[in-house]
Design a protein around this motif. Sequence first.
Motif, PDB file in Angstrom:
ATOM      1  N   VAL A 131       0.829  -1.207   0.000  1.00 42.09           N
ATOM      2  CA  VAL A 131       0.000   0.000   0.000  1.00 42.09           C
ATOM      3  C   VAL A 131       0.862   1.255   0.000  1.00 42.09           C
ATOM      4  O   VAL A 131       0.723   2.120  -0.863  1.00 42.09           O
ATOM      5  CB  VAL A 131      -0.967   0.010   1.205  1.00 42.09           C
ATOM      6  CG1 VAL A 131      -1.818   1.267   1.182  1.00 42.09           C
ATOM      7  CG2 VAL A 131      -1.845  -1.231   1.181  1.00 42.09           C
ATOM      8  N   VAL A 132       1.778   1.364   0.965  1.00 41.86           N
ATOM      9  CA  VAL A 132       2.579   2.589   1.059  1.00 41.86           C
ATOM     10  C   VAL A 132       3.572   2.663  -0.097  1.00 41.86           C
ATOM     11  O   VAL A 132       3.637   3.655  -0.822  1.00 41.86           O
ATOM     12  CB  VAL A 132       3.309   2.656   2.417  1.00 41.86           C
ATOM     13  CG1 VAL A 132       4.179   3.900   2.484  1.00 41.86           C
ATOM     14  CG2 VAL A 132       2.290   2.649   3.548  1.00 41.86           C
ATOM     15  N   ALA A 137     -12.860   8.351  -7.181  1.00 38.88           N
ATOM     16  CA  ALA A 137     -13.971   9.032  -6.521  1.00 38.88           C
ATOM     17  C   ALA A 137     -13.707   9.170  -5.026  1.00 38.88           C
ATOM     18  O   ALA A 137     -14.026  10.196  -4.412  1.00 38.88           O
ATOM     19  CB  ALA A 137     -15.272   8.264  -6.754  1.00 38.88           C
ATOM     20  N   ALA A 138     -13.113   8.117  -4.438  1.00 35.53           N
ATOM     21  CA  ALA A 138     -12.830   8.153  -3.002  1.00 35.53           C
ATOM     22  C   ALA A 138     -11.868   9.292  -2.687  1.00 35.53           C
ATOM     23  O   ALA A 138     -12.062  10.052  -1.732  1.00 35.53           O
ATOM     24  CB  ALA A 138     -12.245   6.815  -2.549  1.00 35.53           C
ATOM     25  N   ILE A 139     -10.828   9.431  -3.518  1.00 34.58           N
ATOM     26  CA  ILE A 139      -9.867  10.506  -3.292  1.00 34.58           C
ATOM     27  C   ILE A 139     -10.554  11.859  -3.438  1.00 34.58           C
ATOM     28  O   ILE A 139     -10.355  12.779  -2.634  1.00 34.58           O
ATOM     29  CB  ILE A 139      -8.682  10.370  -4.274  1.00 34.58           C
ATOM     30  CG1 ILE A 139      -7.888   9.106  -3.949  1.00 34.58           C
ATOM     31  CG2 ILE A 139      -7.770  11.592  -4.194  1.00 34.58           C
ATOM     32  CD1 ILE A 139      -6.859   8.742  -4.977  1.00 34.58           C
ATOM     33  N   SER A 154      -8.651   9.226   2.514  1.00 34.27           N
ATOM     34  CA  SER A 154      -7.252   8.864   2.337  1.00 34.27           C
ATOM     35  C   SER A 154      -7.184   7.385   2.010  1.00 34.27           C
ATOM     36  O   SER A 154      -7.176   6.533   2.890  1.00 34.27           O
ATOM     37  CB  SER A 154      -6.459   9.157   3.613  1.00 34.27           C
ATOM     38  OG  SER A 154      -5.205   8.526   3.525  1.00 34.27           O
ATOM     39  N   VAL A 155      -7.179   7.095   0.712  1.00 32.31           N
ATOM     40  CA  VAL A 155      -7.266   5.703   0.267  1.00 32.31           C
ATOM     41  C   VAL A 155      -6.140   4.876   0.865  1.00 32.31           C
ATOM     42  O   VAL A 155      -6.342   3.755   1.317  1.00 32.31           O
ATOM     43  CB  VAL A 155      -7.231   5.632  -1.274  1.00 32.31           C
ATOM     44  CG1 VAL A 155      -7.074   4.202  -1.751  1.00 32.31           C
ATOM     45  CG2 VAL A 155      -8.501   6.225  -1.831  1.00 32.31           C
ATOM     46  N   ARG A 156      -4.942   5.466   0.905  1.00 36.45           N
ATOM     47  CA  ARG A 156      -3.805   4.750   1.428  1.00 36.45           C
ATOM     48  C   ARG A 156      -4.029   4.319   2.881  1.00 36.45           C
ATOM     49  O   ARG A 156      -3.794   3.182   3.243  1.00 36.45           O
ATOM     50  CB  ARG A 156      -2.601   5.672   1.375  1.00 36.45           C
ATOM     51  CG  ARG A 156      -1.403   5.012   0.797  1.00 36.45           C
ATOM     52  CD  ARG A 156      -0.265   5.972   0.887  1.00 36.45           C
ATOM     53  NE  ARG A 156       0.255   6.243  -0.435  1.00 36.45           N
ATOM     54  CZ  ARG A 156       1.438   6.814  -0.626  1.00 36.45           C
ATOM     55  NH1 ARG A 156       2.157   7.214   0.402  1.00 36.45           N
ATOM     56  NH2 ARG A 156       1.880   6.999  -1.829  1.00 36.45           N
TER      57      ARG A 156
END
Lengths: 339, 308
Positions: free
Chosen positions: B91-92, B186-188, B193-195
């Motif tokens: 992820v990161v 869309a989430a962003i 914070s998707v991450r």
Amino acid sequence: LALRRLAQSTGGALALSSLAAAALGALLFVAVGVDPASAYRSIWTGAVGSGDALAQTSLRAAPLLVMALGLVPALRAGVFTIGSEGQFGVGALTAGLAALAVAPHMPDRLVIPVAALAGAAGGCAWALVPALLRAYLAIDEILTTLAFNFVAVYFLQWLLNGPARGKGQYLVQTSPLPEGTWLPTLFGTVANAGLVVLPLLLVGLALFGRSPAGYRTRLFGAQPSLALAAGTHPRRVVLWTMAVGGAAAGVAGWLQIAGVDRAVYASVFRGYGYLALALVILGEAKLLPTVAGAILFAALQNGSEFMQLSLGVSSDFVFVMQGVVLLLMSGRIVGRRAV
Amino acid sequence: VTAVGAFAAGVFATGLWASGVRLAVPTLLAALGDVFSERAGVLNLGIEGMMMVGAFSGFAVASASGSAALGLCAGIAGGAALAAVMAYGAVVRRGNVVVVGFALVLLGQGLGNFLYAQTQDSLQTFDPLGELRFGPLSRIPFLGPAVFRQNALAYVAVGLTVVVWVVLRYTRVGLEIDAAGSDEGAAIAKGVSVRRVRAAAVLAAGALSGLGGAAITVGAVGNFGHNITAGRGFVAIALVALARRRVWLTAAAAYGFGLLEAMQTRLQGIGGIPTELLPGLPWVAVLAALVGAAYLRGLRLPRAVERQ
């Protein structure tokens, strides 16, 4: 700074990751009260310390390499098949059954190529089902190939415990292959003639990489719309790249049974298929880094087993090392379909 | 015919259902974890490794401390620790999820098996968690042993299923997880914070998988063994795919698989039933479900084309 530049090349990153993994491994050895220096000396001896050790390492590296190289076209095309493990097992099975079936009817030397072809066909067939599902029904190949791996494991378990079990065998396996159908050994060591597959594959892939078809495949992986405009058939690319990967995995299965196991065991699955995929991804589908990685991993495996025999330290250590190397390398690759 | 008869007799045996419920617990816990991860959009092939680490750390701590509760906590911590590596790597750092997941399987299995091999002489085995009995309820025929005579973890697993369902369905966190998984852009845009959401989902997956692993060693066996999780982490992935990431369907699939495992041991040796094939059934079901879904949505162009 020199370190950073080194880490940017795939080979350099592999070397640095291995060193870091070895350092972490040393900590693990200390934690359980094993002297890291003697443990690593023993791994080194078992991996490359003698002609016999090198020959043993070649036995492990060959199937891993054949599988990894077979995956190169698929990954260049952005097709993400993780089914080599199952194709390896099915290839071993079909190769072994074919050898046992034809051995009484033809000269032993002819049995060897027949078994090789049967292995390739078996692996290819096992790969084609998920390939067709992806090409014609747009079903993601990651999950289907994973499912096919497990179906293969249980199918072999059943077949080798039932209809295909050799008479009077204590383990779950076929009858042993007749001695004349084993791959002939080389230089008086355990290394065998199956190694000739490797230069053939390497030359084939090098030629392919420079051919128009090779360029189209890479273009398809990088820019599907452009490849389409250039007249590439997406279905065809998916089908043939996955078929090649499957056939190579099947050949690897044949190498395992004709050169090492000399019968088909239900325990033929060793995780080589998953390792091979990880190696190709990390080698960015380039030939040299993939070859180097496969040899390194095979050597580590061999060395760890030697360590278990000589020092009584568990050979499961090798999986910790391999896992750490893969993790450290994976940071270099961005995104899921990056190859 | 005898095989069918034996099969029927086996299916209706009381003990079968009770052991089916018991055997489902580790897989259910891991599958619940995987639901978080998959819903947030992270394919988590590392579940098996997280279960292995949880199984070992749970066993080691329970053995050394004599406390099952501490052992279970250690299992959770062990699984979450490995998941933290996944969160960082996949992820990161945005590493390849297939490679990171597979690397964690190797690492988790390697660590569990290696540490056990090197320490088994100094670690004592112990009694696994005992069954709770709900007085007369546990004597109800058929239902009693299956529902009212299980160890505490079986009830914890059911409770956690409810919790996961509520979190995913009724909380802001659940919405953010679904948003991160279904439409990253869309989430962003909505300020998620998707991450961070994905990292948290992966950690939750690790904690639950670790508990699932400890459910085997601390809850059921009181010991550790080479590759003791035996692929249940991968089964969990299959079950979640089969249930199309829905919580209750996942739980139902996990109990179905537990029953299958219970049947496999019981039917062994009865002629004519290929028990070796039974563990393959979830995978065949996954394949059938994928093909069925593909037919339902109609034949389309291959994905690579569709994505343009």
